[in-house]
Design an enzyme around this catalytic site. Structure first.
Site, PDB file in Angstrom:
ATOM      1  N   LYS A 189     -14.461  33.191  -3.228  1.00 37.39           N
ATOM      2  CA  LYS A 189     -14.390  34.000  -2.009  1.00 37.39           C
ATOM      3  C   LYS A 189     -15.777  34.478  -1.603  1.00 37.39           C
ATOM      4  O   LYS A 189     -16.166  34.394  -0.451  1.00 37.39           O
ATOM      5  CB  LYS A 189     -13.470  35.193  -2.291  1.00 37.39           C
ATOM      6  N   TRP A 227     -14.338  18.533  13.787  1.00 37.87           N
ATOM      7  CA  TRP A 227     -15.042  18.775  12.520  1.00 37.87           C
ATOM      8  C   TRP A 227     -15.590  17.418  12.107  1.00 37.87           C
ATOM      9  O   TRP A 227     -14.816  16.498  11.791  1.00 37.87           O
ATOM     10  CB  TRP A 227     -14.065  19.336  11.484  1.00 37.87           C
ATOM     11  N   ARG A 282      -9.135  26.429  12.150  1.00 34.74           N
ATOM     12  CA  ARG A 282      -9.046  25.199  11.367  1.00 34.74           C
ATOM     13  C   ARG A 282     -10.432  24.687  10.961  1.00 34.74           C
ATOM     14  O   ARG A 282     -10.544  23.857  10.071  1.00 34.74           O
ATOM     15  CB  ARG A 282      -8.328  24.111  12.195  1.00 34.74           C
ATOM     16  N   GLU A 296     -18.010  31.488  -0.385  1.00 36.28           N
ATOM     17  CA  GLU A 296     -17.658  30.797   0.859  1.00 36.28           C
ATOM     18  C   GLU A 296     -17.919  31.626   2.105  1.00 36.28           C
ATOM     19  O   GLU A 296     -18.214  31.074   3.157  1.00 36.28           O
ATOM     20  CB  GLU A 296     -16.240  30.224   0.839  1.00 36.28           C
ATOM     21  N   HIS A 327     -23.484  30.989 -24.186  1.00 36.94           N
ATOM     22  CA  HIS A 327     -23.709  29.589 -24.548  1.00 36.94           C
ATOM     23  C   HIS A 327     -24.590  28.871 -23.523  1.00 36.94           C
ATOM     24  O   HIS A 327     -24.606  27.647 -23.482  1.00 36.94           O
ATOM     25  CB  HIS A 327     -22.372  28.875 -24.737  1.00 36.94           C
ATOM     26  N   CYS A 386     -10.299  19.689  12.885  1.00 35.29           N
ATOM     27  CA  CYS A 386     -10.019  19.191  14.217  1.00 35.29           C
ATOM     28  C   CYS A 386      -8.740  19.819  14.757  1.00 35.29           C
ATOM     29  O   CYS A 386      -7.778  20.017  14.032  1.00 35.29           O
ATOM     30  CB  CYS A 386      -9.853  17.680  14.266  1.00 35.29           C
ATOM     31  N   ASN A 431      -7.360  13.615  15.934  1.00 39.66           N
ATOM     32  CA  ASN A 431      -7.561  14.310  14.655  1.00 39.66           C
ATOM     33  C   ASN A 431      -7.163  13.326  13.566  1.00 39.66           C
ATOM     34  O   ASN A 431      -6.069  12.775  13.613  1.00 39.66           O
ATOM     35  CB  ASN A 431      -6.670  15.567  14.615  1.00 39.66           C
ATOM     36  N   GLY A 432      -8.051  13.095  12.611  1.00 43.68           N
ATOM     37  CA  GLY A 432      -7.734  12.171  11.518  1.00 43.68           C
ATOM     38  C   GLY A 432      -8.880  11.213  11.293  1.00 43.68           C
ATOM     39  O   GLY A 432      -9.986  11.416  11.803  1.00 43.68           O
ATOM     40  N   LYS A 443     -10.222  25.181   7.696  1.00 40.32           N
ATOM     41  CA  LYS A 443      -9.074  25.862   7.096  1.00 40.32           C
ATOM     42  C   LYS A 443      -8.159  24.865   6.387  1.00 40.32           C
ATOM     43  O   LYS A 443      -7.767  25.079   5.259  1.00 40.32           O
ATOM     44  CB  LYS A 443      -8.305  26.626   8.178  1.00 40.32           C
ATOM     45  N   GLU A 490     -11.607  32.734  -8.609  1.00 39.92           N
ATOM     46  CA  GLU A 490     -11.217  32.934  -7.214  1.00 39.92           C
ATOM     47  C   GLU A 490     -12.153  33.936  -6.525  1.00 39.92           C
ATOM     48  O   GLU A 490     -12.547  33.742  -5.377  1.00 39.92           O
ATOM     49  CB  GLU A 490      -9.754  33.393  -7.143  1.00 39.92           C
TER      50      GLU A 490
HETATM   51  C1  AGP Z   1      -9.896  29.077   0.396  1.00 39.27           C
HETATM   52  O1  AGP Z   1     -10.546  30.242   0.697  1.00 39.27           O
HETATM   53  C2  AGP Z   1     -10.495  27.865   0.832  1.00 39.27           C
HETATM   54  N1  AGP Z   1     -10.960  27.930   2.131  1.00 39.27           N
HETATM   55  C3  AGP Z   1     -10.009  26.546   0.282  1.00 39.27           C
HETATM   56  O2  AGP Z   1     -10.472  26.507  -1.031  1.00 39.27           O
HETATM   57  C4  AGP Z   1      -8.506  26.221   0.277  1.00 39.27           C
HETATM   58  O3  AGP Z   1      -7.835  27.053  -0.608  1.00 39.27           O
HETATM   59  C5  AGP Z   1      -8.314  24.743  -0.104  1.00 39.27           C
HETATM   60  O4  AGP Z   1      -8.932  23.941   0.845  1.00 39.27           O
HETATM   61  C6  AGP Z   1      -6.867  24.367  -0.257  1.00 39.27           C
HETATM   62  O5  AGP Z   1      -6.158  24.527   0.934  1.00 39.27           O
HETATM   63  P1  AGP Z   1      -4.582  24.522   0.962  1.00 39.27           P
HETATM   64  O6  AGP Z   1      -4.122  25.674   0.155  1.00 39.27           O
HETATM   65  O7  AGP Z   1      -4.225  24.638   2.392  1.00 39.27           O
HETATM   66  O8  AGP Z   1      -4.136  23.219   0.340  1.00 39.27           O
END
Ligand code: AGP
Length: 596
Positions: A477, A73, A27, A480, A496, A2, A99-100, A591, A473
């Site tokens: 990436k 959102w 965001r 997502e 395993h 949001c 927002n919230g 975000k 990681e």
């Molecule tokens: C990363 O590519 C993500 N979109 C997500 O995992 C992100 O790292 C996670 O939500 C944590 O966010 P922050 O680092 O702002 O706390």
């Protein structure tokens, strides 16, 4: 999650609000809306979908000098037109964006809104209806709003218009981010500075449970009991060019390319005038005097924490545990006697991490935030702070914040144990150079992505030791942004169970940067190849072989996660590009995740 933008001035507000909302698109959102007040009344345009669609439905003929806008959102109710913000009270006198999450909405409905017909499924509408109710009962609007705020439990950033007063916007904040921008003959409010930086770089910070009245020439801040608060203006450090894509097609690509520069900026910010590593002595003492470090984080920040744990243990001999925030908060392990908590968060706003922070603060433990956003919630609420200096990260997929997090943790580890033999400033400079060379090799990653990832259903990353963390990681990436089902696996663990999933042409990407596990990972590569996998190998130069497709320049063995991640970020980028995905705004993601 949001975004809010509000503006009051003497010029037409539509473009300011719409372009402000565009700056908040990163965001994450699924619907958007805007309300404009002018001499003919209040005009609301809202719908499911992108700002580009909102631009199509806004009547640009309707001018107004006061307005509020929102990107939503969805949490309560589907993303559709009715649930989109702005929301109104039933008489249409009060209109607001939020927002919230209002956690006690059911209770509030029962207690105060019996018989009131709400139009939407949102928790937000309850706020508008309550303000209306208390105004109808005889309270002045300002008092009705403040009184409503005292009854709300949960998080909110609110911008509220009273149709009967075209000279003010009321705003309030608790736990959700909100900044007030001070202009000349206008004032603004937004979820973050990016939405306002083209208009002003003077800001007032609004703290939790504060309320403000914004007019064209004035900003007055109060607590919820109506006591006025004096607040100094601060100057935003953001440069307008930092938040533009420039010649890049996507923010993600720009941010990947910025990584060598970010490492150099970190080197500059964490050294003293004599060229020695520098971190505030209070932070060093706090970590040194703890008997265990607990790293708390989510997503990419968690993955960076895994590499950080390795650095703290290897370089600083500091026993370290790492936990996913959303698990730790409800299932806390047995803690050591003198723990210190390090919260890693790009945004500094992640609700899951904040929930842990609140809990461990209640328990009286020291806390340190490692964040990219100065003044963010985690930054403000922790005892100690270390900044990432990565610059604004706008693409939803985190890249430069990840490497910045690892680099700052490496510096912290060295400062905790100054007798370490690692010359960290020199080693990080080498890292920056190697990163640059990797970023210059984009054609290779594009070709590999096209060949291996453009139409696959799934993919595996395998590695051992710190390469396993990189694989986690790398997998996050790829999934997502390209929506390819990808798993990061400890290479030795495949046999395993998971090896059962390997079929003809299943892409398996192996990461090998550590001498001690080089041969073991290569044996695992043979195992998957024997079952038909199409393998890409990413290897550090000093242990590479001619058959490896991606070779990474040599860096210190502790710092390989900083460089091995770069090809995987670019493979993800090009895979998503060739699959036609919305790279900077992947589906369903936000975000900064400000709900638990
Ligand atoms: C990363 O590519 C993500 N979109 C997500 O995992 C992100 O790292 C996670 O939500 C944590 O966010 P922050 O680092 O702002 O706390």
């Amino acid at each position: 999650m949001c975004g809010i933008v509000g503006y009051i001035g003497y010029e037409d507000v539509k473009e300011t609000i719409l372009s402000g909302l565009e700056k908040l698109e990163y965001r994450g959102y699924d619907s958007s809306g805007i309300a404009i007040l002018n001499g003919t009344g209040l005009h609301i345009y809202k719908d499911k979908g992108r700002i580009a669609h909102l631009r199509e439905i806004v009547d640009f003929g309707k001018e107004g000098t006061l307005g509020i806008g929102h990107t939503r959102w969805a949490t309560h109710g589907k993303p559709n037109k009715i649930n989109s913000h702005p929301h109104q009270s039933s008489t249409k006198r009060f209109t607001l964006v939020h927002n919230g999450i209002i956690e006690n909405e059911d209770l509030l409905r029962m207690e105060y809104l019996q018989g009131v017909q709400c139009e939407s499924d949102t928790d937000t509408e309850v706020v508008a209806q309550m303000i209306q109710k208390f105004t109808d009962e005889g309270k002045e609007p300002e008092l009705a709003i403040r009184y409503t705020l005292t009854l709300i439990e949960g998080s909110y950033a609110l911008a509220i218009i009273d149709c009967e007063n075209p000279d003010v916007i009321y705003v309030a904040k608790n736990k959700s981010p909100l900044l007030i921008g001070k202009g000349k003959e206008f004032n603004m409010v937004a979820s973050d500075a990016m939405a306002m930086i083209h208009h002003t770089n003077e800001f007032y910070e609004l703290q939790d449970k504060e309320f403000a009245i914004i007019s064209r020439n004035d900003v007055s801040i109060y607590n919820l009991f109506g006591m006025q608060i004096q607040r100094d203006i601060f100057l935003g450090e953001l440069d307008a060019s930092d938040i533009e894509k420039g010649t890049y097609p996507h923010y993600m690509l720009k941010e990947i390319d910025e990584q060598p520069f970010v490492i150099r900026r970190i080197i500059a910010n964490y050294q003293d005038e004599n060229g020695n590593l520098y971190i505030d002595q209070k932070i060093i003492e706090a970590v040194r005097s703890s008997d265990k470090v607990y790293i708390i984080a989510c997503g990419t920040s968690y993955n960076a924490g895994l590499a950080g744990k390795h650095l703290l243990e290897k370089i600083a001999s500091k026993s370290t545990e790492i936990h996913v925030s959303s698990e730790f908060v409800y299932n806390m392990p047995l803690l050591s006697d003198r723990p210190i908590f390090i919260f890693i968060s790009q945004s500094g706003e992640t609700a899951d991490s904040r929930a842990v922070l609140v809990k461990v603060k209640e328990m009286g433990y020291p806390t340190l935030a490692l964040t990219n956003v100065k003044g963010s919630t985690l930054y403000r609420e922790t005892d100690y702070q270390l900044l990432l200096h990565a610059g604004p990260e706008i693409a939803v997929a985190s890249t430069k914040a990840y490497t910045a997090q690892i680099a700052v943790l490496a510096i912290l580890a060295c400062r905790i144990k100054p007798c370490t033999k690692v010359d960290m400033l020199r080693e990080l400079s080498i890292v920056a150079n190697v990163m640059e060379a990797l970023c210059d090799n984009k054609d290779l990653y594009e070709d590999l992505a096209k060949q291996y990832l453009s139409d696959t259903r799934n993919c595996f990353y395998i590695g051992r030791h710190v390469d396993y963390y990189t694989c986690l990681e790398a997998a996050l990436k790829l999934k997502e942004i390209s929506y390819i089902q990808t798993e990061g696996f400890a290479a030795g663990e495949l046999k395993h169970g998971t090896i059962a999933l390997i079929e003809n042409d299943t892409p398996v990407i192996a990461v090998i940067t550590q001498e001690s596990i080089n041969l073991n990972t290569r044996s695992n590569i043979k195992e998957v190849k024997a079952r038909g996998a199409a393998v890409i190998t990413i290897a550090l130069k000093r242990i590479s072989s001619d058959a490896d497709q991606i070779i990474i320049g040599d860096v210190h063995e502790y710092l390989t996660p900083l460089v091995s991640i770069i090809p995987t970020q670019l493979l993800a980028y090009y895979a998503a590009l060739h699959r036609g995905c919305d790279i900077d705004k992947p589906r369903n993601l936000a975000k900064s995740v400000t709900v638990e």
